[in-house]
Structures are given as structure tokens and as C-alpha cells.
Design an enzyme around this catalytic site. Structure first.
Site: not given
Ligand code: PSU
Ligand code: MN
Length: 316
Positions: A28, A90, A110, A146, A163
């Protein structure tokens, strides 16, 4: 298999690998633009590609550039995403048509990386951590796209878990509801990204890429569409001390709440804050775990390609 999807642009080496049934690993780009600072982001992205190659597969870093969904980026393109950083949009599923129409650069999450990988015919994808159900989601309804993509799109995502900025328990519940298998690679416990333990179990423990490749092949052959999470804990030797990471996570979450950070800004904000509060320790762990995931994804792609040999090739 030649694809003629109008917005898809696959680089020649990736195209060649896909056409000849060679193992390919999707990667990604939000992790490049939003997940890590420059220059570590570019260095890591290039090391990850190298790690995939050294483990026997072809890397396909995915992004949206110049009105195309690109699978396979040049070093210059990766550098552009890394240097432009958070100015790059993003891009999740909802954003794709607008980024294409405006012909601007989009870093794929993702979710959108899975979409483009599936279009290109790539089944194995390596990242750091997936998005999930955020803490406090009962109020905010902040659930990463995701998870919905994992429910629908047939790509296996190798990650180091989710995380602890997220609600890991609710994330696993959501995945269960949507029929997404959560596999622990060499572990019975779902890892918490920077750290190896979360207190939550996985659905299945698998100890070899071959066993994993077989289950993936069976899932998709049986017509069970959708993704699979392969949770690969950060190696013990690289795991940071747990307490400071947890303290930094709590502090970053309070700070985000105090500043009213919302929506797609939250994940990048928290990652940057945790890095700052741990004096770079979290970034070091992030780089190590991504490399570890890239290697496993490549081995899995190799096993999957062997398993998927076209039938005209005689089998041993
Ligand atoms: N987790 C990480 N590093 C990242 C991301 C997630 O440890 O850079 C990024 C990935 O691209 C994931 C996105 O798809 O954050 C999720 O964002 P959101 O929580 O806004 O859906
Ligand atoms: Mn969100």
C-alpha cells in the site's frame, strides 16, 4: 490473463509476473505518505520492495497517479509520494473516482489497495497494520473502511495485527460478523501491531506458508469471496518495551480528543504523535514489522503460486 480495465495501469514487470503465474505481493501507499515521515517512508518502501524480491516474489506498490490505478511504481513515483507526504490525498474506496477524475495523486489505504490488487489479479498483500473499529466507536461510529473491504474483496492481507489505538476486541467482532478469517501466523494470539500480544485470540493458528496458501486457495475456489487477515507478530528481537508504547498511545488518544481530530485524520495523527512521544521507537518498530510482513507475504505468494499452477503444467 490480460486485463483491459480502463483505469488500471500495471507496470511491465508486474504484468509479466501476473501473466506467467509468478508470485506477486501488493503493497500500500498510505503508509508511505501518511504513515511515516520523510525520508524514512521512502527508504522503508524501497527496502520493503527489496525484501519481497529477496524472498522470491515481485513487489507491486499501489497508488493512484495521473488518472490511473497503478500497480507497480517506479522509485521516482515512490519518492514523489514520500516527499509530498500528507499533501497526497489519503484515498479509500469512496475517494477513488474523484482522485481519478481530477488526475491527482492518491495514496491508497488497505481498502483501496485491496480493490486495485484484486483488479490486477494480485491475491497477496503486505502492510503494517489494518484500520479497525476505533475506541469510542459506539459514539463516533468510526469504523475503518478497511474492514468492509476485507468482508468483500478477495485479497489476503498480511499485517502485524491492529494497533491499540483501536478497539481490538470490537475490531475482531466486526470481522467475525463479516466472515473474515483472522489467522495467526505462528501465534495463537492476535498481535497489537507494535507489540506481540493483545490478550485476544485468533480464529486459526497456521505455522507454514504452504498450509496458509492451501486454505486461501480452497476459500476462493469454493466461491467464498472476501479477504483474510494474516496476523504476523513483530519478531521478539524487534519488539519495543510495551509500557512506553502503551503510555504514548493513551497520551496520543487524549491529545486527539482534546484537539478534536476526526475521520481520516485520526490514524495519521496518532501514528505521528506516538512516534514523537516514544522518541522514534515506534517508527523503528513500524519499519521492522513491515519488513517482516513483506517477507512472509512473499513466501505466501510463492506457495500460493505453486499451488495455483495452471493445469497444463504437469504436477509432480
Ligand atoms: N496502520 C498503520 N499504518 C498506516 C495505516 C494503518 O500502522 O499507515 C493506514 C493504512 O493505509 C490503513 C489506514 O488502511 O491507515 C486506515 O485509515 P482509517 O483508520 O482512516 O481507515
Ligand atoms: Mn475512520
Amino acid at each position: 490473463m490480460k486485463k483491459s480495465l480502463p483505469y488500471l495501469a500495471v507496470s511491465p514487470d508486474v504484468e509479466e509476473a501476473i501473466a506467467s503465474g509468478q508470485p506477486v505481493v501488493a503493497l500500500e501507499s498510505t503508509i508511505i505518505s501518511h504513515g511515516m515521515p520523510y525520508p524514512e517512508n521512502v527508504e522503508t518502501a524501497l527496502h520493503v520492495e527489496q525484501a519481497v524480491r529477496e524472498s522470491g516474489a515481485v513487489p507491486a506498490t499501489i497508488a493512484i497517479l495521473g488518472g490511473k490505478l497503478k500497480a507497480g511504481l517506479s522509485e521516482a513515483e515512490i519518492t514523489h509520494l514520500g516527499k509530498t507526504g500528507r499533501e497526497v490525498v489519503k484515498t479509500s474506496r469512496r475517494d477513488i473516482p474523484f482522485i481519478l477524475a481530477r488526475e491527482i495523486s492518491g495514496a491508497t489505504t488497505v481498502a483501496s489497495t485491496m480493490i486495485i490488487a484484486e483488479m490486477a489479479g494480485i491475491r497477496i498483500f503486505a502492510t503494517g497494520g489494518i484500520g479497525g473499529v476505533h475506541r469510542g466507536a459506539a459514539e463516533t461510529m468510526d469504523i475503518s473502511a478497511d474492514l468492509q473491504e476485507l468482508a468483500n474483496t478477495s485479497v489476503a492481507v498480511v499485517c502485524a495485527g491492529a494497533k491499540s489505538i483501536l478497539d481490538i476486541g470490537l475490531t475482531l467482532e466486526y470481522l467475525e460478523t463479516h466472515g473474515v478469517p483472522v489467522v495467526g501466523f505462528g501465534t495463537d494470539e492476535f498481535p497489537a501491531f507494535y507489540t506481540r500480544r493483545s490478550g485476544f485470540g485468533v480464529d486459526y493458528r497456521v505455522d507454514s506458508p504452504e498450509e496458509l496458501a492451501k486454505a486461501l486457495k480452497i476459500k476462493w475456489e469454493a466461491g467464498l469471496k472476501g479477504g483474510v487477515i494474516i496476523a504476523n507478530p513483530i519478531p521478539e528481537a524487534h519488539e519495543p518495551t510495551v509500557a512506553p508504547i502503551q503510555q504514548a498511545t493513551e497520551a496520543a488518544l487524549s491529545e486527539a480528543q482534546r484537539l478534536g481530530v476526526k475521520g481520516k485524520e485520526i490514524t495519521p495523527f496518532l501514528l505521528a504523535k506516538i512516534k514523537e512521544l516514544t522518541g522514534g521507537e515506534s517508527l523503528r518498530a513500524n519499519v521492522d514489522l513491515v519488513l517482516n510482513n513483506a517477507r512472509l507475504a512473499a513466501k505466501l505468494a510463492v506457495a500460493f503460486a505453486e499451488n495455483s499452477e495452471p493445469s497444463q503444467t504437469p504436477k509432480h
